[in-house]
Design a protein around this motif. Structure first.
Motif, short mmCIF file in Angstrom:
data_model
loop_
_atom_site.label_atom_id
_atom_site.label_comp_id
_atom_site.label_asym_id
_atom_site.label_seq_id
_atom_site.Cartn_x
_atom_site.Cartn_y
_atom_site.Cartn_z
N SER A 403 0.85 -1.19 0.00
CA SER A 403 0.00 0.00 0.00
C SER A 403 0.88 1.24 0.00
CB SER A 403 -0.93 0.01 1.21
OG SER A 403 -1.71 1.20 1.25
N GLU A 404 0.52 2.22 -0.82
CA GLU A 404 1.24 3.49 -0.86
C GLU A 404 0.96 4.30 0.40
OE1 GLU A 404 3.30 4.77 -3.01
OE2 GLU A 404 3.21 3.27 -4.62
N VAL A 405 1.97 5.06 0.84
CA VAL A 405 1.83 5.95 1.99
C VAL A 405 1.51 7.34 1.47
CG1 VAL A 405 2.96 6.96 4.00
CG2 VAL A 405 3.40 4.58 3.38
N LYS A 406 0.35 7.88 1.88
CA LYS A 406 -0.08 9.22 1.50
C LYS A 406 -0.44 9.98 2.76
CE LYS A 406 -1.89 7.76 -2.99
NZ LYS A 406 -3.09 7.71 -3.87
N GLU A 407 0.20 11.13 2.93
CA GLU A 407 0.00 11.94 4.14
C GLU A 407 0.24 11.10 5.39
OE1 GLU A 407 -0.55 15.14 4.18
OE2 GLU A 407 -0.68 15.32 1.99
N ARG A 408 1.32 10.27 5.33
CA ARG A 408 1.75 9.44 6.46
C ARG A 408 0.72 8.39 6.84
NH1 ARG A 408 5.94 11.53 10.57
NH2 ARG A 408 7.21 12.96 9.35
N VAL A 409 -0.15 8.00 5.94
CA VAL A 409 -1.15 6.97 6.22
C VAL A 409 -1.21 6.02 5.04
CG1 VAL A 409 -3.58 6.49 6.66
CG2 VAL A 409 -2.51 8.46 7.72
N ALA A 410 -1.21 4.70 5.33
CA ALA A 410 -1.40 3.66 4.32
C ALA A 410 -2.61 2.82 4.71
CB ALA A 410 -0.16 2.77 4.21
N ARG A 411 -3.34 2.30 3.71
CA ARG A 411 -4.58 1.56 3.96
C ARG A 411 -4.54 0.21 3.27
NH1 ARG A 411 -5.61 6.88 3.38
NH2 ARG A 411 -6.80 7.89 5.06
N PHE A 412 -4.97 -0.82 4.01
CA PHE A 412 -5.08 -2.17 3.49
C PHE A 412 -6.54 -2.58 3.57
CE2 PHE A 412 -0.70 -1.83 4.87
CZ PHE A 412 0.01 -2.46 3.85
N GLU A 413 -7.08 -3.12 2.45
CA GLU A 413 -8.49 -3.48 2.39
C GLU A 413 -8.72 -4.98 2.37
OE1 GLU A 413 -10.63 -1.13 2.55
OE2 GLU A 413 -9.38 0.62 2.15
N THR A 414 -7.68 -5.80 2.14
CA THR A 414 -7.88 -7.23 1.90
C THR A 414 -7.11 -8.11 2.88
OG1 THR A 414 -6.09 -7.23 0.27
CG2 THR A 414 -8.32 -6.83 -0.53
N LEU A 415 -6.82 -7.62 4.07
CA LEU A 415 -6.13 -8.46 5.05
C LEU A 415 -7.10 -9.47 5.65
CD1 LEU A 415 -3.84 -5.90 6.92
CD2 LEU A 415 -3.35 -7.28 4.90
#
Length: 567
Positions: A403-415
């Motif tokens: 997942s790319e880090v944008k504004e110091r936040v990364a998101r995972f949707e399929t864990l």
């Protein structure tokens, strides 16, 4: 005998008087010539050659040619050098200030900027204000004036006034044209809306230490019943505009660069409405007890709002969401209590009702947000990799998700909810993912070290373990200063062991891909930029391990370890 007496006649008096008069006239003529020459030459003595007088005349003409023709004639009593003036002399400067449309500006401050005037600039003096007719009068010592007109954040260009040789009048200063924000506020159907607007001006100020600080100035205005608004704003700063109205969702933030004009700005407000949802399975049976949340997917300064969990579906699988903005895209999140998985769906909120079909498989995955904190440069791009943790505690054979880090936040949707993960942060320039590697033997490690003489595998910037995966959660990944290991390989008698293969396994590696180095002539091996944690070191002689050690790496320090053969 008679004596003879001869008598001489006496000189007549008129001849003597004439000679005296001639001498006196010659003296007067000489004094007149000296006076006409400005007193610079002494009167010629009797018998002086005429060539000297001619040379003096030529020299005087040459010196007078040095003066520019624009300067006033010099006094006969003294000479004036080019550009010189009496700094103690008081002068008066008069002028007027006008707006861009030609109207005289009343109450405008006129100030002097000595830094622009150069060497002959007048020293700083008190500011003055314009009168009702826009005129101003400045009285100060003679010199160069650099005048600026100021009205709040609106500042004119510097106007240079040369008042070194006397009073100056008729100076005109024009105020700059401000960018004008003008537009209207309407709803999604184009009808005018009476709304409040907030204008935020982003200014940059310098403190006493010279550090640049950001500051915001907020201004508020209201649109007319026809939905129109108009405001002049400072030209030097970027700004943003947003509209608010009762019964409507907040508008998007409209941003403008410094000096940019917005004469036809159109702000659209989305009304708040009720959104009816019906959630079914694939076999058309209703899903009851399913929690549903919604959020506006439009990012605000790169930050996405959290979900607003409104309630759960009833026995018929129905739920009505209140006060949802009628936007083209609304993001919904659905989760089953006790299962932990989250399904995400995007719907058009302009349509009042929707039917959603959610399978069981869509609720098996969790949504995880990873927040980055610590020593991270804003100039580089980063991504986060997720590995599955095996039952032995080692990392899985491959990366599960990225997942790319944008504004110091990364998101995972399929864990997977039933799996444990380790998340690692990498800087984009350092990433070079390759094919999956089999479990390497000694020959594979030797070939890698001989070919590259570098660490096998990527270097991590930070790690975090995710042992409990829930449906919607947020974890923090702290980036610390990396440490290192200094390894000294010794033989049975304590002498340096050169050419030994030393491997290092720990948080910065995977179980299938350790770091590996050959020891030099001193028996020395260095492993740098290691993530703090526990590491396992092992030294090999050919294919046989002859020494091993467990060591802890701490932030911003290099630990020393001795690997000595014991048999």
């Amino acid at each position: 005998m008679f004596s003879r007496i001869v008598m001489r006649p006496a000189a007549p008096r008129p001849v003597v008087l004439a000679a005296l008069l001639a001498l006196l006239l010659a003296l007067l003529v000489g004094l007149g010539l000296v006076f006409m020459a400005g007193g610079e030459e002494a009167p010629p003595t009797a018998g002086a050659p005429q060539a000297a007088a001619a040379a003096s005349a030529v020299d005087l003409a040459a010196r007078s040619a040095e003066f520019p023709a624009s300067l006033p004639a010099a006094s006969s009593a003294r000479s004036v050098l080019p550009g010189s003036f009496d700094r103690r002399r008081r002068v008066t400067v008069r002028g007027f200030v006008t707006w861009p449309d030609g109207v005289r500006a009343y109450g405008i401050t006129v100030a002097h900027d000595p830094g622009v005037g150069g060497e002959d600039a007048v020293e700083r003096f008190s500011d003055v204000r314009t009168a009702h007719d826009g005129s101003f009068t400045v009285q100060a010592r003679s010199g160069i004036f650099a005048l600026r007109a100021m009205a709040g954040d609106c500042i004119s260009e510097a106007t240079l006034v040369d008042a070194r040789h006397g009073d100056v009048a008729g100076i005109g200063i024009a105020m700059p044209r401000l960018p004008r924000v003008r537009g209207s506020v309407v709803d999604v159907l184009g009808n005018p809306v009476l709304a409040d607007l907030r204008v935020v001006v982003d200014t940059a100020l310098r403190d006493r230490k010279g550090q640049l600080e950001r500051s915001q100035k907020k201004e508020f205005l209201r649109s007319s019943p026809a939905g129109e608004f108009r405001r002049d704003v400072p030209v030097r700063y970027p700004l943003s505009i947003r509209a608010f109205a009762l019964g409507y969702a907040d508008s998007d933030e409209h941003r403008f660069a410094p000096g940019e004009r917005a004469d036809e700005l159109r702000i659209v407000l989305a009304p708040l409405r009720a959104l009816a949802l019906e959630v079914l399975r694939s076999d058309r049976t209703p899903r009851s007890g399913l929690q549903i949340g919604w959020r506006d997917p439009r990012p605000e300064r790169g930050i996405v709002a959290a979900f607003d969990w409104s309630g759960s579906t009833d026995a018929r699988g129905e739920l009505v969401l209140r006060d949802v903005p009628a936007l083209p895209v609304i993001e919904l999140a659905l989760r089953q209590t006790g299962r932990g998985g989250v399904a995400r769906v995007a719907v058009d909120a302009r349509v009042p009702s929707h039917e959603l079909v959610i399978d069981d498989g869509q609720l098996e995955h969790a949504a995880v947000e990873v927040a980055i904190s610590g020593q991270v440069s804003e100039r580089e791009s980063y991504l986060i990799r997720a590995w599955e943790l095996e039952t032995t505690g080692s990392l899985g054979p491959k990366v599960t998700a990225e997942s790319e880090v944008k504004e110091r936040v990364a998101r995972f949707e399929t864990l997977d909810v039933a799996q444990r993960y380790r998340l690692g942060l990498f800087a984009r320039p350092r990433l070079a993912p390759g094919p999956e590697l089999p479990s390497p033997g000694m020959e594979s490690l030797r070939r890698r070290v001989s070919a590259t003489d570098t660490a096998v595998g990527p270097t991590l910037l930070g790690l975090v373990e995710l042992t409990t995966v829930r449906g919607e959660q947020r974890v923090e990944l702290v980036v610390e200063a990396r440490g290192g290991l200094e390894v000294f390989v010794r033989d049975l008698i304590g002498a340096a062991r050169a050419g030994a293969l030393v491997t290092c396994s720990g948080p910065s590696t995977t179980a299938r891909e350790p770091l590996a180095r050959y020891s030099d002539a001193r028996g020395f091996v260095a492993f740098t930029e290691l993530v703090p944690g526990e590491y396992h070191l092992e030294a090999y002689d050919d294919v046989t391990s002859f020494a091993a050690a467990e060591v802890t790496v701490v932030a911003a320090r290099a630990a020393s370890v001795i690997l000595q053969r014991t048999r």
